[in-house]
Design a protein around this motif. Structure first.
Motif, PDB file in Angstrom:
ATOM      1  N   LYS A  36       3.520  -2.761  -3.676  1.00 32.88           N
ATOM      2  CA  LYS A  36       3.109  -2.087  -4.928  1.00 32.88           C
ATOM      3  C   LYS A  36       1.675  -1.561  -4.763  1.00 32.88           C
ATOM      4  O   LYS A  36       0.895  -2.130  -3.984  1.00 32.88           O
ATOM      5  N   PHE A  37       1.348  -0.515  -5.510  1.00 38.15           N
ATOM      6  CA  PHE A  37      -0.001   0.052  -5.451  1.00 38.15           C
ATOM      7  C   PHE A  37      -0.641   0.028  -6.828  1.00 38.15           C
ATOM      8  O   PHE A  37      -0.008   0.416  -7.811  1.00 38.15           O
ATOM      9  N   ILE A  38      -1.884  -0.414  -6.887  1.00 37.03           N
ATOM     10  CA  ILE A  38      -2.677  -0.248  -8.105  1.00 37.03           C
ATOM     11  C   ILE A  38      -3.915   0.535  -7.679  1.00 37.03           C
ATOM     12  O   ILE A  38      -4.753   0.037  -6.923  1.00 37.03           O
ATOM     13  N   LYS A  39      -3.981   1.790  -8.162  1.00 40.82           N
ATOM     14  CA  LYS A  39      -5.022   2.695  -7.669  1.00 40.82           C
ATOM     15  C   LYS A  39      -6.070   2.939  -8.753  1.00 40.82           C
ATOM     16  O   LYS A  39      -5.835   2.671  -9.925  1.00 40.82           O
ATOM     17  N   GLY A  40      -7.206   3.449  -8.321  1.00 42.21           N
ATOM     18  CA  GLY A  40      -8.233   3.846  -9.293  1.00 42.21           C
ATOM     19  C   GLY A  40      -8.946   2.675  -9.951  1.00 42.21           C
ATOM     20  O   GLY A  40      -9.578   2.835 -10.983  1.00 42.21           O
ATOM     21  N   THR A  41      -8.858   1.502  -9.362  1.00 38.57           N
ATOM     22  CA  THR A  41      -9.607   0.378  -9.928  1.00 38.57           C
ATOM     23  C   THR A  41     -10.034  -0.576  -8.807  1.00 38.57           C
ATOM     24  O   THR A  41      -9.607  -0.412  -7.662  1.00 38.57           O
ATOM     25  N   VAL A  42     -10.905  -1.502  -9.167  1.00 35.24           N
ATOM     26  CA  VAL A  42     -11.412  -2.434  -8.152  1.00 35.24           C
ATOM     27  C   VAL A  42     -11.333  -3.870  -8.656  1.00 35.24           C
ATOM     28  O   VAL A  42     -11.149  -4.117  -9.849  1.00 35.24           O
ATOM     29  N   LEU A  43     -11.539  -4.770  -7.743  1.00 33.24           N
ATOM     30  CA  LEU A  43     -11.579  -6.196  -8.039  1.00 33.24           C
ATOM     31  C   LEU A  43     -12.776  -6.472  -8.955  1.00 33.24           C
ATOM     32  O   LEU A  43     -13.866  -5.958  -8.717  1.00 33.24           O
ATOM     33  N   SER A  81      -6.246  -5.652 -15.628  1.00 34.03           N
ATOM     34  CA  SER A  81      -5.026  -6.342 -15.195  1.00 34.03           C
ATOM     35  C   SER A  81      -5.353  -7.597 -14.384  1.00 34.03           C
ATOM     36  O   SER A  81      -6.453  -7.744 -13.842  1.00 34.03           O
ATOM     37  N   ARG A  82      -4.364  -8.484 -14.330  1.00 32.30           N
ATOM     38  CA  ARG A  82      -4.511  -9.770 -13.632  1.00 32.30           C
ATOM     39  C   ARG A  82      -3.311  -9.951 -12.715  1.00 32.30           C
ATOM     40  O   ARG A  82      -2.169  -9.790 -13.159  1.00 32.30           O
ATOM     41  N   LEU A  83      -3.585 -10.236 -11.446  1.00 29.65           N
ATOM     42  CA  LEU A  83      -2.489 -10.390 -10.485  1.00 29.65           C
ATOM     43  C   LEU A  83      -2.500 -11.810  -9.930  1.00 29.65           C
ATOM     44  O   LEU A  83      -3.510 -12.237  -9.363  1.00 29.65           O
ATOM     45  N   PRO A  84      -1.407 -12.549 -10.068  1.00 32.81           N
ATOM     46  CA  PRO A  84      -1.353 -13.863  -9.414  1.00 32.81           C
ATOM     47  C   PRO A  84      -1.453 -13.656  -7.899  1.00 32.81           C
ATOM     48  O   PRO A  84      -0.874 -12.698  -7.373  1.00 32.81           O
ATOM     49  N   ALA A  85      -2.198 -14.519  -7.224  1.00 32.49           N
ATOM     50  CA  ALA A  85      -2.390 -14.317  -5.780  1.00 32.49           C
ATOM     51  C   ALA A  85      -2.393 -15.634  -5.022  1.00 32.49           C
ATOM     52  O   ALA A  85      -3.127 -16.556  -5.383  1.00 32.49           O
ATOM     53  N   ASP A  86      -1.537 -15.714  -4.005  1.00 31.50           N
ATOM     54  CA  ASP A  86      -1.561 -16.874  -3.106  1.00 31.50           C
ATOM     55  C   ASP A  86      -2.377 -16.563  -1.859  1.00 31.50           C
ATOM     56  O   ASP A  86      -2.757 -17.454  -1.111  1.00 31.50           O
ATOM     57  N   LEU A  87      -2.590 -15.260  -1.633  1.00 32.58           N
ATOM     58  CA  LEU A  87      -3.353 -14.815  -0.461  1.00 32.58           C
ATOM     59  C   LEU A  87      -4.025 -13.490  -0.806  1.00 32.58           C
ATOM     60  O   LEU A  87      -3.416 -12.632  -1.459  1.00 32.58           O
ATOM     61  N   VAL A  88      -5.287 -13.337  -0.370  1.00 35.35           N
ATOM     62  CA  VAL A  88      -6.009 -12.074  -0.577  1.00 35.35           C
ATOM     63  C   VAL A  88      -6.514 -11.598   0.770  1.00 35.35           C
ATOM     64  O   VAL A  88      -7.094 -12.382   1.537  1.00 35.35           O
TER      65      VAL A  88
END
Ligand code: FAD
Length: 426
Positions: free
Chosen positions: A220-227, A247-254
């Motif tokens: 998936k792509f989320i564009k135009g934004t940053v962490l 937005s908030r993305l659950p993450a097991d690995l970054v």
């Protein structure tokens, strides 16, 4: 007390390996050449770290990808250096260099002197902290520049099948890592501030091909934004990624791939710098005669464009290293480095090559719904850049040759119709 060598290569990456091979081909006597590297292993082909190294089955492991494995070259294992009388000082950081006294000091307290120094310190990955964020210390936040990083990523990936990874950055490290994570059956979301992936190179049309391909593989792509921040659990592991768009993305690995910074700090105030790197002339020689610089750290004159560039690509590291050694060993015979910028990437089953420069007008050609397509860049009435996905060896050679020749192009519509044939018949 310290050791003395005629030639010292500072840095033990891609450029160092190719330089060592060239030194031996030009007959450097045993005992005259030393390579000092912070990494604990002999020079290796760094691009493997985001490709074969991350495969779920039969992954590439050293010694299989030591430099200079590849077409018609030798694979330089530690044994090879020994047999050629080249001193490999590994796991050793150089702390300071005095270019006037021709000496360097290692973190272990040893002084090493040289007659000629070849700087091949490459670059380091930019950290989130340099952008005012934190989280790099978490075990499941990975960067990818060296073997230690790659081992860390492999470990983190192992517990992640079927779980969620967020890749920060839409450049080639982000793209290659995202593909590898997807191949490892991890759910991947890529996040980057630009409007499309590979924004420094791809046109929107080229980018949309790859983005659609990635989406077909579940990315998936989320564009135009940053962490904007991470959420951590009580053990300090990241559990979610918050983005500036709310937005908030659950993450097991970054995985973070947000660019690199050349390793110039040892030479600031001693050598002339340019384009963020160490400025060299057409012989790869710095502002001090006895010091040369190659690879990612060197800003060199690109004859073809009539300007100084610093390139962050493996082919440039290999060829600049080779040219510098020729200039060092046979100065009277060696000319100016005349390099055609070249960059490639491989993701999933795809593979592209790019030559030259991507400024001016882009003219696309080929079948964007199929497997072979590309683009030319035309500036001031001449072809100056070429991109090709899915080409054969001959086709890649043809776009390289055409780009180097910079042929005049009058009619862009005709060029589009001719497509690959234009390069094949130039
Ligand atoms: P490096 O290979 O980075 O080597 C620098 C060396 O210097 C390292 O060993 C480092 O530890 C050492 N060093 C630095 N400072 C010191 C010090 N003070 N003391 C001692 N040692 C020091 N390019 C492409 O064109 N195509 C690709 O597909 C591609 N894939 C890549 C994938 C990954 C994961 C990475 C990280 C890079 C990739 N590249 C690719 C880029 C390519 O690998 C680099 O351009 C190339 O490695 C540059 O070579 P170098 O020798 O200049 O620097």
């Amino acid at each position: 007390m310290g050791r003395a060598f005629v030639y010292v290569i500072l840095g033990g990456g891609v450029a160092a390996g190719y330089a060592a091979l060239e030194f031996t081909r030009r007959g450097v006597p045993p005992g005259e050449l030393c390579i000092i590297s912070e990494e604990p292993v002999a020079p290796y082909e760094r691009p493997a770290l985001s490709k074969g190294f991350l495969l779920p089955e039969s992954p590439a492991r050293l010694p299989s990808f030591h430099t200079c494995v590849g077409a018609n070259e030798e694979r330089l294992t530690p044994k090879w250096y020994k047999e050629h009388g080249i001193e490999l000082v590994l796991g050793t950081r150089v702390k300071s260099v005095d270019v006037r006294r021709k000496k360097l000091l290692t973190a272990t307290g040893e002084t090493i002197s040289y007659k000629i120094l070849l700087i091949a310190t490459g670059a380091r990955a930019l950290k989130l902290e340099e952008f005012g964020l934190n989280g790099s210390e978490a075990e499941n936040v990975c960067y990818l520049r060296d073997l230690a990083d790659a081992n860390g990523l492999v470990n983190a990936m192992q517990s992640c099948a079927g779980r969620n990874a967020v890749v920060i950055g839409g450049g080639y490290i982000g793209m290659e890592c995202a593909a590898s994570l997807a191949i490892n059956k991890i759910n991947v979301t890529m996040v980057f501030p630009e409007v499309h992936c590979m924004a420094r190179l791809f046109t929107p049309k080229i980018a949309s091909y790859y983005e659609e391909y990635y989406q077909s593989k579940g990315v998936k792509f989320i564009k135009g934004t940053v962490l904007s921040s991470f959420e951590f659990d009580s053990s300090g592991q990241v559990t979610a990624v918050n983005l500036r768009d709310g937005s908030r993305l659950p993450a097991d690995l970054v995985v973070v791939g947000i660019g690199i910074r050349p390793n110039t700090s040892l030479f600031e105030g001693q050598l002339t710098l340019d384009k963020g790197g160490i400025k060299v002339n057409g012989k790869l020689q710095t502002s001090i005669d006895s010091v040369y610089a190659v690879g990612d750290v060197a800003a060199f004159p690109v004859k073809l464009f009539g300007e100084t560039r610093r390139l962050e690509h493996v082919d440039s590291a290999r060829k600049s290293a080779k040219h510098a050694v020729a200039a060092i060993m046979e100065p009277e015979k060696s000319g100016e480095f005349d390099y055609l910028p070249f960059f490639y990437s491989r993701v999933f089953g795809l593979s592209w090559q790019f030559y030259g420069d991507n400024v001016g007008e882009a003219v696309h050609f080929g079948d964007f719904s199929g497997t072979t397509f590309g683009a030319y860049w035309i500036s001031k009435g001449h072809l100056i850049g070429s991109f090709l996905e899915g080409g054969t060896k001959e086709e890649y050679e043809a776009i390289a040759t055409a780009t180097r020749l910079k042929p005049p192009v009058e009619d862009l519509v005709e060029l589009e119709q001719q497509g690959l044939n234009f390069a094949l018949t130039v």
